[in-house]
Design an enzyme around this catalytic site. Structure first.
Site, PDB file in Angstrom:
ATOM      1  N   ARG A   1       0.829  -1.206   0.000  1.00 44.97           N
ATOM      2  CA  ARG A   1       0.000   0.000   0.000  1.00 44.97           C
ATOM      3  C   ARG A   1       0.863   1.255   0.000  1.00 44.97           C
ATOM      4  NH1 ARG A   1      -2.555   1.409   4.211  1.00 44.97           N
ATOM      5  NH2 ARG A   1      -4.153   2.693   3.209  1.00 44.97           N
TER       6      ARG A   1
ATOM      7  N   LYS B   1       4.987  -7.186  12.126  1.00 50.62           N
ATOM      8  CA  LYS B   1       4.316  -7.562  10.885  1.00 50.62           C
ATOM      9  C   LYS B   1       4.747  -8.943  10.398  1.00 50.62           C
ATOM     10  CE  LYS B   1       3.343  -5.893   6.214  1.00 50.62           C
ATOM     11  NZ  LYS B   1       3.457  -4.741   5.284  1.00 50.62           N
TER      12      LYS B   1
ATOM     13  N   ARG C   1      -1.045   4.421  13.133  1.00 49.39           N
ATOM     14  CA  ARG C   1       0.109   4.274  14.021  1.00 49.39           C
ATOM     15  C   ARG C   1      -0.366   4.314  15.475  1.00 49.39           C
ATOM     16  NH1 ARG C   1       2.208   3.281   9.862  1.00 49.39           N
ATOM     17  NH2 ARG C   1       4.059   4.167   8.903  1.00 49.39           N
TER      18      ARG C   1
END
Length: 254
Positions: free
Chosen positions: A52, A117, A252
């Site tokens: 993205r 992640k 965030r």
């Protein structure tokens, strides 16, 4: 892969390349004919994988599972609201089936373990030239990252080798993810994201936490209270409840 798919094996058409630029780009630029199957393109290494907001998905041989799925929707399908969230939910369920603990979803398209992640998702819509609406769904999952791999992510990255004593083969992992993707996308196509919202909320990595939204005209801060029926992020701010659409924004932890 066929063992993981079981009776769904005939639903998919799979092509595996040793290397390509981007599996998403390949399916977008040259979609296979609609033969009733779900077309999957996997690559052992992508040289121009995309994420993205123009980010690059970094790839090393044997380090991850990277593939794209061409999913064609019927004219009556509920699309595209919340689609990337549904895909994240399918990946999460496949990982949970393997025994991975603490799988969490970061709105709108990342899968996290311990705040790091593990997997990323890129959904791109395609239509025109006599074709109905379709989605090219790109998925990248870290399997065994090189020791010297440097990946730019705010909270760091993690791989399956760090989560499981015996990580699955790429083939088995692909089969498990495709089976869950088929299951959740069928629910989504018939009932929309509303039917899956609760399952996503249970895995919300930032539930009730203070967050920042970057990419708006002005930075937004508030408390993440989940998502609504079309997949928009719900942010409780001093000025009231705000809806944030995925677009070109980034979430965030504050």
């Amino acid at each position: 892969m066929a063992e993981a798919l079981g009776e769904l094996a005939g639903v998919f058409s799979l092509e595996i390349l040793p290397e390509c630029d981007s599996t998403n780009s390949r399916l977008l630029d040259n979609p296979p004919p609609d033969d009733g199957r779900v077309h999957v393109l996997a690559a052992e290494r992508q040289t121009a994988g995309r994420g993205r907001r123009g980010r690059v998905w970094q790839s090393w041989p044997g380090a991850g599972l990277t593939f794209s799925v061409l999913w064609r929707f019927t004219p009556a399908a509920h699309v595209p609201a919340g689609l990337s969230l549904v895909v994240g939910l399918a990946v999460a369920r496949a990982l949970e089936e393997l025994g991975v603990e603490g799988v969490a979803l970061k709105w709108p398209n990342d899968v996290l373990i311990q705040g790091k992640k593990l997997a990323g998702i890129l959904v791109e819509l395609s239509s025109g030239r006599g074709r109905g609406l379709a989605a090219v769904i790109g998925i990248g999952i870290n399997l065994r990252m090189p020791a010297d791999a440097a990946v730019d992510y705010p909270t760091g990255v993690i791989d399956l080798a760090s989560c499981l004593a015996s990580p699955p083969s790429p083939s088995r992992l692909l089969g498990l993810v495709l089976a869950q993707l088929q299951r959740f996308l069928e629910i989504y196509a018939s009932a929309g994201f509303t039917a899956l919202r609760g399952a996503w909320q249970q895995r919300n990595a930032f539930a009730d936490l203070p967050v920042r939204i970057l990419g708006e005209a002005h930075e937004l801060t508030g408390t993440c209270v989940g998502v609504d029926d079309d997949g928009a992020l719900l942010l409780q701010t001093p000025e009231g409840l705000r809806r944030v659409l995925s677009g070109d924004v980034s979430l965030r932890l504050a």
